[in-house]
Design a protein around this motif. Structure first.
Motif, PDB file in Angstrom:
ATOM      1  N   SER A   9      32.786  18.656  61.537  1.00  0.00           N
ATOM      2  CA  SER A   9      33.907  17.731  61.417  1.00  0.00           C
ATOM      3  C   SER A   9      35.182  18.332  61.997  1.00  0.00           C
ATOM      4  N   ILE A  10      35.355  19.637  61.833  1.00  0.00           N
ATOM      5  CA  ILE A  10      36.528  20.293  62.398  1.00  0.00           C
ATOM      6  C   ILE A  10      36.479  20.240  63.921  1.00  0.00           C
ATOM      7  N   VAL A  11      35.292  20.473  64.485  1.00  0.00           N
ATOM      8  CA  VAL A  11      35.130  20.410  65.937  1.00  0.00           C
ATOM      9  C   VAL A  11      35.448  19.018  66.453  1.00  0.00           C
ATOM     10  N   LEU A  12      34.925  17.995  65.761  1.00  0.00           N
ATOM     11  CA  LEU A  12      35.157  16.624  66.188  1.00  0.00           C
ATOM     12  C   LEU A  12      36.618  16.235  66.046  1.00  0.00           C
ATOM     13  N   LEU A  13      37.246  16.731  65.001  1.00  0.00           N
ATOM     14  CA  LEU A  13      38.632  16.363  64.738  1.00  0.00           C
ATOM     15  C   LEU A  13      39.576  16.983  65.744  1.00  0.00           C
ATOM     16  N   TYR A  14      39.345  18.239  66.079  1.00  0.00           N
ATOM     17  CA  TYR A  14      40.280  18.960  66.924  1.00  0.00           C
ATOM     18  C   TYR A  14      39.804  19.149  68.352  1.00  0.00           C
ATOM     19  N   GLY A  15      38.557  18.773  68.635  1.00  0.00           N
ATOM     20  CA  GLY A  15      38.025  18.991  69.970  1.00  0.00           C
ATOM     21  C   GLY A  15      38.824  18.304  71.056  1.00  0.00           C
ATOM     22  N   CYS A  16      39.270  17.053  70.798  1.00  0.00           N
ATOM     23  CA  CYS A  16      39.999  16.311  71.810  1.00  0.00           C
ATOM     24  C   CYS A  16      41.363  16.914  72.088  1.00  0.00           C
ATOM     25  N   THR A  17      41.983  17.471  71.052  1.00  0.00           N
ATOM     26  CA  THR A  17      43.314  18.014  71.241  1.00  0.00           C
ATOM     27  C   THR A  17      43.290  19.351  71.946  1.00  0.00           C
ATOM     28  N   THR A  18      42.167  20.047  71.900  1.00  0.00           N
ATOM     29  CA  THR A  18      42.103  21.348  72.535  1.00  0.00           C
ATOM     30  C   THR A  18      41.420  21.287  73.895  1.00  0.00           C
ATOM     31  N   SER A  19      40.814  20.143  74.251  1.00  0.00           N
ATOM     32  CA  SER A  19      40.182  20.023  75.556  1.00  0.00           C
ATOM     33  C   SER A  19      41.258  20.032  76.629  1.00  0.00           C
ATOM     34  N   SER A  20      40.856  20.308  77.850  1.00  0.00           N
ATOM     35  CA  SER A  20      41.828  20.420  78.917  1.00  0.00           C
ATOM     36  C   SER A  20      41.293  19.777  80.189  1.00  0.00           C
ATOM     37  N   PHE A  21      42.197  19.530  81.115  1.00  0.00           N
ATOM     38  CA  PHE A  21      41.813  19.091  82.442  1.00  0.00           C
ATOM     39  C   PHE A  21      41.578  20.326  83.313  1.00  0.00           C
ATOM     40  N   LYS A  22      40.544  20.277  84.128  1.00  0.00           N
ATOM     41  CA  LYS A  22      40.394  21.251  85.183  1.00  0.00           C
ATOM     42  C   LYS A  22      41.090  20.700  86.423  1.00  0.00           C
ATOM     43  N   ILE A  23      41.436  21.574  87.344  1.00  0.00           N
ATOM     44  CA  ILE A  23      42.097  21.111  88.558  1.00  0.00           C
ATOM     45  C   ILE A  23      41.253  20.047  89.253  1.00  0.00           C
ATOM     46  N   ASP A  24      39.944  20.224  89.227  1.00  0.00           N
ATOM     47  CA  ASP A  24      39.051  19.250  89.869  1.00  0.00           C
ATOM     48  C   ASP A  24      39.060  17.895  89.163  1.00  0.00           C
ATOM     49  N   ASP A  25      39.577  17.856  87.915  1.00  0.00           N
ATOM     50  CA  ASP A  25      39.637  16.605  87.161  1.00  0.00           C
ATOM     51  C   ASP A  25      40.871  15.783  87.494  1.00  0.00           C
ATOM     52  N   LEU A  26      41.831  16.362  88.198  1.00  0.00           N
ATOM     53  CA  LEU A  26      43.087  15.669  88.447  1.00  0.00           C
ATOM     54  C   LEU A  26      42.877  14.420  89.288  1.00  0.00           C
TER      55      LEU A  26
END
Length: 212
Positions: A9-26
């Motif tokens: 539940s902690i992973v699901l709750l905070y996973g989105c806030t800690t995820s990041s864009f890679k340069i290739d995702d821009l």
């Protein structure tokens, strides 16, 4: 089992806030926010603005696309210019780091339009007096205008009265006193404008850090 479920539940709750864009995702229309280490000027900007999650940002720029290649269009001291990713991301960055703002899904149609609009500003002069009504542009003003045009003339990012005063003393920062004195104009205290920190807090944007 309970401990495992709690951990998940902690992973699901905070996973989105800690995820990041890679340069290739821009993508075209993404807005890059940077806490550039440029000395007293950036320090003065940082002190009167509060960005996403309290971070300091002194610069922002747009991701654009041309001939299937991505790069940056930004307003800097020499004017509105095209900048490669290599050059843009090689700047000396302070504690606020580098974050990416992407318009939320319900506004996604604005991003490619804003990116396309940015090309018409190439070669324009830098707005060294921070006047929203002239035909010169500072970094967040460029973002403001490209997205406003994409939204059929309606504001996406908001203008607020600008201040050049130290919030601790309510006196003008010495760096701004000297700056506007050299330009031979009055300090434009209270005039409408916007800054990277304010843009980063827009409800139109999802914000994530970038990973290299």
């Amino acid at each position: 089992m309970k401990n495992l479920l709690f951990s998940l539940s902690i992973v699901l709750l905070y996973g989105c806030t800690t995820s990041s864009f890679k340069i290739d995702d821009l993508q075209p229309g993404d807005i890059i926010f940077q806490d550039v280490d440029c000395g007293p000027f950036c320090d003065a900007v940082d002190k009167v603005t509060s960005g996403y999650q309290g971070k300091d940002f002194s610069h922002c720029a747009l991701v654009v696309e041309e001939n299937d290649s991505l790069f940056i269009i930004e307003a800097v001291g020499k004017g509105v210019v095209k900048t490669s990713f290599t050059q843009f991301f090689s700047k000396k960055i302070a504690a606020g780091g580098t974050l990416v703002g992407r318009v939320k899904k319900q506004y996604a149609n604005l991003a490619p339009k804003a990116a396309k609009n940015a090309f018409q500003y190439l070669g324009k002069q830098y707005d060294d007096v921070f006047d929203i009504n002239n035909d010169k542009y500072y970094c967040s003003e460029l973002v403001y205008e490209t997205y406003k045009e994409a939204n059929n003339g309606k504001e996406v990012f908001k203008l607020y009265p600008m201040t050049y005063k130290d919030p601790d003393t309510q006196a003008f920062f010495p760096i701004w006193i000297n700056y506007f004195k050299q330009l031979n104009i009055n300090i434009p205290e209270g005039e409408p404008g916007l800054n990277p920190g304010g843009v980063s807090k827009s409800t139109y944007l999802d914000i994530k850090p970038i990973s290299f």
